[in-house]
Structures are given as structure tokens and as C-alpha cells.
Design a protein around this motif. Structure first.
Motif, PDB file in Angstrom:
ATOM      1  N   SER A 205      -2.771   4.604 -13.304  1.00 18.58           N
ATOM      2  CA  SER A 205      -3.449   5.428 -14.309  1.00 18.58           C
ATOM      3  C   SER A 205      -2.509   6.464 -14.914  1.00 18.58           C
ATOM      4  O   SER A 205      -2.709   6.917 -16.032  1.00 18.58           O
ATOM      5  N   GLY A 206      -1.460   6.839 -14.168  1.00 15.49           N
ATOM      6  CA  GLY A 206      -0.488   7.805 -14.660  1.00 15.49           C
ATOM      7  C   GLY A 206       0.913   7.260 -14.482  1.00 15.49           C
ATOM      8  O   GLY A 206       1.149   6.057 -14.639  1.00 15.49           O
ATOM      9  N   GLN A 207       1.833   8.145 -14.149  1.00 14.93           N
ATOM     10  CA  GLN A 207       3.209   7.728 -13.931  1.00 14.93           C
ATOM     11  C   GLN A 207       3.296   6.839 -12.696  1.00 14.93           C
ATOM     12  O   GLN A 207       2.727   7.129 -11.648  1.00 14.93           O
ATOM     13  N   ARG A 208       4.012   5.736 -12.808  1.00 18.69           N
ATOM     14  CA  ARG A 208       4.138   4.794 -11.704  1.00 18.69           C
ATOM     15  C   ARG A 208       4.963   5.431 -10.586  1.00 18.69           C
ATOM     16  O   ARG A 208       6.005   6.035 -10.822  1.00 18.69           O
ATOM     17  N   ARG A 209       4.482   5.282  -9.354  1.00 21.72           N
ATOM     18  CA  ARG A 209       5.133   5.933  -8.218  1.00 21.72           C
ATOM     19  C   ARG A 209       5.561   4.903  -7.173  1.00 21.72           C
ATOM     20  O   ARG A 209       5.111   3.759  -7.175  1.00 21.72           O
ATOM     21  N   THR A 210       6.429   5.372  -6.281  1.00 23.58           N
ATOM     22  CA  THR A 210       6.874   4.571  -5.134  1.00 23.58           C
ATOM     23  C   THR A 210       6.541   5.325  -3.862  1.00 23.58           C
ATOM     24  O   THR A 210       6.782   6.534  -3.768  1.00 23.58           O
ATOM     25  N   VAL A 211       5.989   4.628  -2.885  1.00 22.41           N
ATOM     26  CA  VAL A 211       5.748   5.205  -1.574  1.00 22.41           C
ATOM     27  C   VAL A 211       6.627   4.469  -0.574  1.00 22.41           C
ATOM     28  O   VAL A 211       6.786   3.247  -0.652  1.00 22.41           O
TER      29      VAL A 211
ATOM     30  N   ASP B 185      -2.319  -7.203  -6.625  1.00 21.44           N
ATOM     31  CA  ASP B 185      -3.224  -6.883  -7.737  1.00 21.44           C
ATOM     32  C   ASP B 185      -3.816  -5.484  -7.586  1.00 21.44           C
ATOM     33  O   ASP B 185      -4.145  -4.823  -8.575  1.00 21.44           O
ATOM     34  N   ALA B 186      -3.954  -5.018  -6.349  1.00 22.45           N
ATOM     35  CA  ALA B 186      -4.523  -3.691  -6.088  1.00 22.45           C
ATOM     36  C   ALA B 186      -3.461  -2.631  -5.861  1.00 22.45           C
ATOM     37  O   ALA B 186      -3.786  -1.449  -5.691  1.00 22.45           O
ATOM     38  N   LEU B 187      -2.198  -3.043  -5.854  1.00 21.24           N
ATOM     39  CA  LEU B 187      -1.095  -2.133  -5.550  1.00 21.24           C
ATOM     40  C   LEU B 187      -0.593  -1.509  -6.846  1.00 21.24           C
ATOM     41  O   LEU B 187       0.127  -2.149  -7.626  1.00 21.24           O
ATOM     42  N   LYS B 188      -0.959  -0.237  -7.074  1.00 23.21           N
ATOM     43  CA  LYS B 188      -0.684   0.423  -8.352  1.00 23.21           C
ATOM     44  C   LYS B 188       0.605   1.228  -8.292  1.00 23.21           C
ATOM     45  O   LYS B 188       0.659   2.412  -8.639  1.00 23.21           O
ATOM     46  N   GLY B 189       1.644   0.573  -7.853  1.00 25.83           N
ATOM     47  CA  GLY B 189       2.947   1.192  -7.714  1.00 25.83           C
ATOM     48  C   GLY B 189       3.804   0.305  -6.843  1.00 25.83           C
ATOM     49  O   GLY B 189       3.488  -0.871  -6.624  1.00 25.83           O
ATOM     50  N   ASP B 190       4.888   0.866  -6.320  1.00 29.11           N
ATOM     51  CA  ASP B 190       5.823   0.084  -5.513  1.00 29.11           C
ATOM     52  C   ASP B 190       5.914   0.653  -4.098  1.00 29.11           C
ATOM     53  O   ASP B 190       5.696   1.848  -3.876  1.00 29.11           O
TER      54      ASP B 190
ATOM     55  N   ASN C 134      13.803   6.894  -5.136  1.00 21.78           N
ATOM     56  CA  ASN C 134      12.996   8.044  -5.531  1.00 21.78           C
ATOM     57  C   ASN C 134      11.530   7.943  -5.113  1.00 21.78           C
ATOM     58  O   ASN C 134      10.620   8.067  -5.944  1.00 21.78           O
ATOM     59  N   PRO C 135      11.251   7.727  -3.828  1.00 27.23           N
ATOM     60  CA  PRO C 135       9.845   7.717  -3.421  1.00 27.23           C
ATOM     61  C   PRO C 135       9.236   9.103  -3.546  1.00 27.23           C
ATOM     62  O   PRO C 135       9.910  10.113  -3.337  1.00 27.23           O
ATOM     63  N   SER C 136       7.963   9.151  -3.895  1.00 26.73           N
ATOM     64  CA  SER C 136       7.289  10.451  -3.998  1.00 26.73           C
ATOM     65  C   SER C 136       6.625  10.831  -2.684  1.00 26.73           C
ATOM     66  O   SER C 136       6.158  11.969  -2.540  1.00 26.73           O
ATOM     67  N   ALA C 137       6.590   9.903  -1.735  1.00 24.31           N
ATOM     68  CA  ALA C 137       6.054  10.193  -0.398  1.00 24.31           C
ATOM     69  C   ALA C 137       6.628   9.186   0.587  1.00 24.31           C
ATOM     70  O   ALA C 137       7.021   8.075   0.201  1.00 24.31           O
TER      71      ALA C 137
ATOM     72  N   ALA D  60      -0.747   3.067   1.880  1.00 20.64           N
ATOM     73  CA  ALA D  60       0.088   2.805   0.709  1.00 20.64           C
ATOM     74  C   ALA D  60      -0.769   2.524  -0.518  1.00 20.64           C
ATOM     75  O   ALA D  60      -0.544   3.081  -1.605  1.00 20.64           O
ATOM     76  N   LEU D  61      -1.781   1.682  -0.350  1.00 20.67           N
ATOM     77  CA  LEU D  61      -2.676   1.350  -1.456  1.00 20.67           C
ATOM     78  C   LEU D  61      -3.445   2.595  -1.930  1.00 20.67           C
ATOM     79  O   LEU D  61      -3.558   2.854  -3.131  1.00 20.67           O
ATOM     80  N   ARG D  62      -3.941   3.347  -0.959  1.00 20.83           N
ATOM     81  CA  ARG D  62      -4.744   4.539  -1.264  1.00 20.83           C
ATOM     82  C   ARG D  62      -3.898   5.603  -1.960  1.00 20.83           C
ATOM     83  O   ARG D  62      -4.338   6.230  -2.930  1.00 20.83           O
ATOM     84  N   TYR D  63      -2.677   5.820  -1.469  1.00 13.58           N
ATOM     85  CA  TYR D  63      -1.810   6.843  -2.057  1.00 13.58           C
ATOM     86  C   TYR D  63      -1.437   6.480  -3.497  1.00 13.58           C
ATOM     87  O   TYR D  63      -1.511   7.339  -4.398  1.00 13.58           O
ATOM     88  N   LEU D  64      -1.067   5.236  -3.723  1.00 20.71           N
ATOM     89  CA  LEU D  64      -0.636   4.829  -5.069  1.00 20.71           C
ATOM     90  C   LEU D  64      -1.783   4.774  -6.055  1.00 20.71           C
ATOM     91  O   LEU D  64      -1.568   4.854  -7.264  1.00 20.71           O
ATOM     92  N   ALA D  65      -3.009   4.679  -5.542  1.00 19.48           N
ATOM     93  CA  ALA D  65      -4.169   4.664  -6.429  1.00 19.48           C
ATOM     94  C   ALA D  65      -4.653   6.057  -6.777  1.00 19.48           C
ATOM     95  O   ALA D  65      -5.465   6.233  -7.685  1.00 19.48           O
TER      96      ALA D  65
END
Length: 405
Positions: free
Chosen positions: A79-85, A136-141, A170-173, A399-404
Motif C-alpha cells: 500500500s506504501g513504500q515497498r519494504r524488506t524484513v 501472493d500475500a507477501l507485500k514486500g521482500d 536495507n531491511p526496515s526490521a 513477516a507477512l504481518r509486518y510487510l502488510a
């Protein structure tokens, strides 16, 4: 996402983790049978790379001789900037002779996964499998870090960071977990803020003048000096460390002399210092050096002191711990998520947390009625394998929850 959507997501992860649990248990048993010591994990590295390749996940260019880095790219729309966990597992074993009686015991003499790193590695491989089937549910990397050499200073985390791991991806978490037999299998325990201690190695050499034990007045007795040094060092915790600050100082080895009638000329000692506060850590280093040398001098002996700084304090980011806590309650249920006490053990995951916000928690592997020897770093450490399902599911859902979010 709404609560209903998270509930559906958690159900999908539970189903996937349950389905592949037998496969992940097989992976764990293979790793357990073929342990490798710190910085020597070449077969383990090849095994991880091969399994990931079978999932269609290619390993990234290596940053160290051993260990694996891989990037799992999601296909969901952010929904916003794509992130990596980032998710991390350690892969090395300990120099111990296994004393369990399983049919999958270590096949390597004096080498055993006695700290659960075989479990950690298998769970992260399992999480890679689960997430790979839910792109399909993974909204990031998701950055998968299979790190070598957690058990041996300087460890594998700091060299990976110095080689540019976090700057490149550059993971955000970042998140990780550790097996704990003191926590019931199926549960986890978390702690905000300072969670694990800084660990420093202490080395002391006392030089005196040896001689005949029947004439101690003609010697400068390093054994007597050492006894007083050990006693004096105990005041550092009771009189230097504030009562509300956890600290441990233990002299764990003393060596000197070889006969009943000879006072030796030298005594060596080794020990450990554990602190939860970097300012207190620095103060205790200074006081330790001064105490040893001044007490030795009082007995007309000389002291050499070496303090090898180990891993820093592991500090769990409060916000990231809240995120992990909520995800754990959604995935496991409120009754299986507990508040952890602070621990005086050390972990090189602390280095990642200095550079990237994240959290590290205890994964329960204990059962009611477990044998007394079911302890970390014990030759009879025997974690409940069903914790594999809990651990890989927790990593995947978080991971799924954080990226969503």
C-alpha cells in the motif's frame, strides 16, 4: 488489512506449517547428524543452498566463506513504500560429544548442535518454504540470513554487517528466535529493551616467586594472591554495580602448581563478566583491571590482565517487539505468548539490532517431565521437535504481518 484478513492469513500459515512439518523435521535431523563448528560450516552451507534452490530461491553472492543470504521477493501489492524484513538463523554447532540416544545423533566426534542451531536453520528453511507458497500475500521482500559462527567470538554477525549486508539489502526490521527448554513447547517469551547481556572474557596471569612449600616466607605466593583477588573481585557486583542493574562476574578457571610441596611462580585464571548496560560495562572493566593489579601488588606479585570484549547488550526495539507480540498472539493465541525475564546469556544478534530495529525472542522447546539434562550447551540437550512447526509458522506470519502493516 482488517482483522478478518489477518485471521485468514494466520490460518493459511498454520495449514502450510502443519503440512510441511515432517519435511522440516527431516531437515533438522540431517543438520543434527552433520554438525559443523563456527567458521567451518561448508557442508551446512551447501545443504541450505541446495534446499533453497529446490524452492526456486537462489542464494545471493556470499559475503563470507560460509553461510547463506537469500532474498525472497513477494508478489503482493504494497500500500506504501515497498519494504524488506530480515529473518535470521544461526547455523554452527558446539564442540561437545553428544550423549543422547536418538537414531539421528551427531555423526561427528566431539561436535553437536547443543544450542538448537539445527532447529533454527530448519525453521528458517521451513519459513522460506511457507512464504514461497504465499508470495501472493507477501507485500514486500524477505531477506533470509543463515549466519555462521554465532558460538565463537567475534561471531558471524559483525563481519556480515561490515561486509555491507544491511546496507545492501536495507531491511526496515529484523527478527530472530532462539530455542529455550525452560519455555514450554508451543509457546514463546518476549522482552522489550535490554534482553541479553554483553559478555566479556576475562584472563588473569599472576606472577610471583616460587619455592619450597615448607618455606613460604621465602616466596611471593601467587596462589595466595589469587585467592584474595577472587574474593576482592566479588565486590564489583555488590558494591560497584547499582542494585537495580543486573551484572555477573565469575572466575571459572584457576590453574597453578603441580606438586604438594612446591609453591608455583605463576597462576592463571579465566572468567566471564556479564552486564546489561554499556556504561556499567565500561566502569566494571576499569575497576576489574585496577582491583586485580592492586591486590596482586599487596602480596608482592605482578598481574597481567586481559579483557576480551564479546557481544554487546542485546536491545529489543520496543516498537518492533510490540509488533512481534501482537503477531504472536494472533498466530499462537494469548495464552502462548509470555513476558520473558532478562537473561545473562549473550547473542551476536545484538549487532544487527544496533543497526536495524528488530526483536529476538525465546522459542519454547521444553516439555513437562523433560530430563534434568535437557539444557542449552548440554550433551543431552533434546528440544521438542514440534517446536519446529511453531517457530517456522511464527517467522512466516510475522513477516507477512509486518510487510502488510
Amino acid at each position: 488489512m482488517h482483522n478478518e484478513e489477518f485471521s485468514t492469513l494466520a490460518a493459511r500459515v498454520r495449514e502450510a506449517a502443519s503440512r510441511i512439518y515432517p519435511e522440516v523435521a527431516t531437515l533438522r535431523r540431517h543438520l543434527h547428524q552433520h554438525p559443523e563448528l563456527s567458521f567451518e560450516e561448508f557442508q551446512t552451507t551447501a545443504f541450505i543452498r541446495e534446499y533453497l534452490a529446490g524452492l526456486g530461491i537462489e542464494a545471493e553472492p556470499p559475503l563470507m566463506e560460509t553461510g547463506v543470504i537469500a532474498l525472497l521477493r513477494g508478489e503482493g501489492e504494497a500500500s506504501g513504500q515497498r519494504r524488506t524484513v530480515a529473518l535470521r538463523a544461526d547455523i554452527d554447532a558446539l564442540p561437545l560429544q553428544e550423549e543422547n540416544r536418538h537414531d539421528f545423533c551427531s555423526t561427528v566426534e566431539r561436535c553437536m548442535h547443543a544450542c538448537g542451531h539445527d532447529m533454527h536453520t530448519a525453521m528458517l528453511l521451513g519459513a522460506a518454504n511457507v512464504l514461497n507458497g504465499m508470495k501472493d500475500a507477501l507485500k514486500g521482500d524477505v531477506l533470509l540470513i543463515f549466519q555462521p559462527a554465532e558460538e565463537k567470538a567475534p561471531g558471524g554477525a559483525r563481519p556480515l554487517i561490515e561486509a555491507g549486508l544491511l546496507k545492501k539489502y536495507n531491511p526496515s526490521a529484523i527478527f530472530a528466535q532462539h530455542c529455550f527448554p525452560s519455555v514450554k513447547s508451543g509457546s514463546i517469551a518476549m522482552c522489550k529493551g535490554s534482553f541479553m547481556a554483553a559478555a566479556d572474557e576475562l584472563y588473569i596471569t599472576i606472577h610471583g616467586q616460587g619455592g619450597h612449600a615448607s618455606a613460604p616466607h621465602k616466596t611471593r605466593d601467587p596462589i595466595l594472591a589469587s585467592a584474595h583477588i577472587i574474593t576482592a573481585l566479588q565486590h564489583l557486583v555488590s558494591r560497584v554495580s547499582p542494585p537495580h542493574e543486573p551484572a555477573v562476574l565469575s572466575i571459572a578457571s584457576i590453574n597453578g602448581g603441580h606438586a604438594t610441596n612446591v609453591i608455583p611462580g605463576k597462576v592463571t585464571m579465566m572468567g566471564t563478566m556479564r552486564t546489561m548496560n554499556e556504561e556499567l560495562r565500561a566502569l566494571l572493566h576499569e575497576k576489574f583491571d585496577r582491583t586485580v593489579k592492586q591486590v596482586a601488588a599487596a602480596f608482592d606479585c605482578e598481574a597481567e590482565v586481559e579483557i576480551r570484549s564479546g557481544y554487546p547488550v542485546l536491545f529489543n526495539d520496543p516498537d518492533m517487539t510490540d509488533i512481534a507480540w501482537e503477531a504472536a498472539k494472533e498466530f499462537l493465541g494469548d495464552e502462548k505468548v509470555h513476558q520473558s525475564e532478562k537473561l545473562m546469556t549473550a547473542e551476536d544478534f545484538a549487532y544487527y539490532l544496533r543497526e536495524c530495529p528488530g526483536s529476538f525472542w525465546q522459542l519454547g522447546t521444553g516439555l513437562d517431565g523433560s530430563a534434568p539434562g535437557n539444557l542449552l550447551h548440554s550433551p543431552t540437550f533434546d528440544p521438542d521437535e514440534h517446536a519446529l512447526e511453531t517457530g517456522m509458522g511464527m517467522l512466516s506470519y510475522l513477516a507477512l504481518r509486518y510487510l502488510a502493516g
